[in-house]
Design a protein around this motif. Structure first.
Motif, mmCIF file in Angstrom:
data_model
loop_
_atom_site.group_PDB
_atom_site.id
_atom_site.type_symbol
_atom_site.label_atom_id
_atom_site.label_comp_id
_atom_site.label_asym_id
_atom_site.label_seq_id
_atom_site.Cartn_x
_atom_site.Cartn_y
_atom_site.Cartn_z
ATOM 1 N N LEU A 98 0.839 -1.192 0.000
ATOM 2 C CA LEU A 98 0.000 0.000 0.000
ATOM 3 C C LEU A 98 0.879 1.248 0.000
ATOM 4 C CD1 LEU A 98 -2.361 -0.970 2.977
ATOM 5 C CD2 LEU A 98 -2.205 -2.014 0.745
ATOM 6 N N TYR A 100 -0.208 4.893 1.131
ATOM 7 C CA TYR A 100 -1.167 5.894 1.596
ATOM 8 C C TYR A 100 -0.405 7.180 1.916
ATOM 9 C CZ TYR A 100 -5.461 3.137 2.206
ATOM 10 O OH TYR A 100 -6.614 2.415 2.010
ATOM 11 N N PHE A 108 4.177 13.038 9.707
ATOM 12 C CA PHE A 108 5.163 14.124 9.743
ATOM 13 C C PHE A 108 4.542 15.469 10.089
ATOM 14 C CE2 PHE A 108 7.273 11.354 6.383
ATOM 15 C CZ PHE A 108 8.019 10.676 7.331
ATOM 16 N N LYS B 7 7.809 10.499 -4.285
ATOM 17 C CA LYS B 7 7.546 10.847 -2.885
ATOM 18 C C LYS B 7 8.711 10.493 -1.974
ATOM 19 C CE LYS B 7 3.274 11.451 -4.276
ATOM 20 N NZ LYS B 7 2.849 12.812 -4.620
ATOM 21 N N THR B 8 9.648 9.705 -2.516
ATOM 22 C CA THR B 8 10.738 9.210 -1.669
ATOM 23 C C THR B 8 11.425 10.328 -0.888
ATOM 24 O OG1 THR B 8 11.118 7.403 -3.216
ATOM 25 C CG2 THR B 8 12.866 7.870 -1.647
ATOM 26 N N ILE B 11 9.607 11.421 2.328
ATOM 27 C CA ILE B 11 9.665 10.539 3.503
ATOM 28 C C ILE B 11 11.056 10.636 4.138
ATOM 29 C CG2 ILE B 11 10.252 8.385 2.281
ATOM 30 C CD1 ILE B 11 8.362 6.954 4.240
ATOM 31 N N PHE B 34 6.258 2.344 9.317
ATOM 32 C CA PHE B 34 5.426 2.668 8.165
ATOM 33 C C PHE B 34 5.093 1.467 7.295
ATOM 34 C CE2 PHE B 34 7.709 7.023 8.255
ATOM 35 C CZ PHE B 34 6.929 7.412 9.328
ATOM 36 N N PHE B 37 1.776 0.885 5.483
ATOM 37 C CA PHE B 37 1.162 1.750 4.473
ATOM 38 C C PHE B 37 2.181 2.412 3.560
ATOM 39 C CE2 PHE B 37 1.748 4.139 8.371
ATOM 40 C CZ PHE B 37 2.436 5.239 7.932
ATOM 41 N N TRP B 38 3.462 2.046 3.692
ATOM 42 C CA TRP B 38 4.463 2.627 2.815
ATOM 43 C C TRP B 38 5.711 1.755 2.814
ATOM 44 C CZ3 TRP B 38 3.043 6.770 -0.017
ATOM 45 C CH2 TRP B 38 4.004 7.305 -0.881
ATOM 46 N N GLN B 39 6.413 1.716 1.694
ATOM 47 C CA GLN B 39 7.679 0.996 1.655
ATOM 48 C C GLN B 39 8.659 1.685 0.709
ATOM 49 O OE1 GLN B 39 4.229 -0.227 -0.077
ATOM 50 N NE2 GLN B 39 4.755 -1.377 1.736
ATOM 51 N N GLU B 40 9.918 1.623 1.097
ATOM 52 C CA GLU B 40 10.987 2.158 0.264
ATOM 53 C C GLU B 40 12.123 1.143 0.261
ATOM 54 O OE1 GLU B 40 11.077 4.820 -1.591
ATOM 55 O OE2 GLU B 40 9.396 5.997 -0.833
#
Lengths: 193, 193
Positions: A98, A100, A108, B7-8, B11, B34, B37-40
């Motif tokens: 996901l 989001y 943040f 978006k990296t 974050i 995270f 809801f988020w992954q990098e």
DNA sequence: CGCTAATGTATCATAATGATATATTAGCGC
DNA sequence: GCGCTAATATATCATTATGATACATTAGCG
């Protein structure tokens, strides 16, 4: 481009297993039915379609060109393609991914921009309510159908998932707004003592 | 690599706005807080970090090399970086993108592999229950903290979202299993009449 | 007749993932 | 103190995915 690990080819095969498709009809189907939990771009669809033909998993039918004078390429799944799809279907699905963006901003922004976050949450609630209404409309439509077959079941289950998901996200955002309000009052009190 | 729409960098800036970070600490933070809801990936983090320095949004501090004899590069956000982050925070977040492979399988498999789908749903329920328990544990931990500050609020809100999300997905899967059972019985009846 | 929207195929720069390579240190058992 | 594994740390690269754009035709509308 090798396409040995990606999922794109399976969604193409899955859609083709229901009926023959064009690249465009695949894109539209994904936008209409799967939008809530999956997306594919033309940049993936067209090259993958060619690859499926190369690998004997799909075929382009005789009516390659010209339908109302307009160029269309219709792809049909082969038996080999169906077997490939079935094998993938039996494998345990990957963990979902996901992104989001709003949660990033919540994380943040709560330190510095409480008001902004509150506004983002309002918009988020609106968007989820709208999507929820759509899902409920679609479910009502499905229940009105006489056909109680298997294709209907698939649509019903995915729409139901959308309903649960949008409800949860809307409820979360409402709860989050409440917590933010509490925090604001806390800060206000601290100032006045 | 231009990094003008991704978006990296935000974050990274967001995490750096709390405290200076290394590429590795950023990866771990995202995995810990995270993940839901988020992954990098490292492949995004390290190049983006360099780009942030290039653009004056972050700086590498004096202790570039050697900490316990081990090479570490610590990045600190600049004022320009904070301004950039704040501007992004105020913009309306993008619509979220999800990839739930299980829903694809549900959609394509209900026509042919009801039993397989049922098993996938069982695993899905288990995974969501586990994640839900984690979220509740974390929320209990947060409530036990004395600090009622803003950084806590961000963590609480994102964890709360995880709780709502995992609950909804678990509930959906339970409902889906019920619908599948109904369908099986329907098919069975049809056969016996 | 001109306008816009929809249908249709296609490519490309940018972005993101997942795997892998490299190296050091910490802790554990034996 | 020796070998083992896990964690810390940086980095690159092939593959996969996105979003924008280009192009062309047709349908419907006023």
């Amino acid at each position: 481009m090798k396409k040995d690990t990606g999922k794109t080819r399976y969604i193409l095969l899955g859609l083709m297993s229901k009926r023959p498709q064009t690249g465009y009809s695949i894109k539209k189907s994904i936008e209409n039915e799967f939008r809530h939990f999956w997306q594919e771009s033309f940049g993936q669809i067209y090259p993958t379609l060619k690859l499926l033909v190369e690998q004997g998993l799909a075929e382009t039918t005789e009516t390659e060109i010209v339908q109302n004078g307009r160029q269309t390429i219709t792809y049909t799944i082969t038996e080999k393609g169906r077997a490939k799809l079935k094998r993938w279907l039996s494998e345990a699905p990957d963990v979902e991914k996901l992104r989001y963006e709003i949660l990033l901003k919540v994380s943040f922004g709560t330190a510095t921009d409480l008001d902004t976050i509150d506004q983002h949450l309002d918009a988020f609630i609106g968007r989820n309510e709208k999507a929820l209404a759509e899902m409920e409309g679609f479910l009502a439509f499905l229940n009105g159908l006489e056909d109680q077959g298997c294709e209907r079941l698939g649509s019903e289950l995915t729409a139901l998932c959308g309903k649960y998901l949008y409800t949860a996200m809307k409820d979360w955002a409402v709860a989050a707004k409440k917590k933010i309000l509490d925090q604001k009052e806390l800060e206000h009190e601290t100032k006045n003592t």
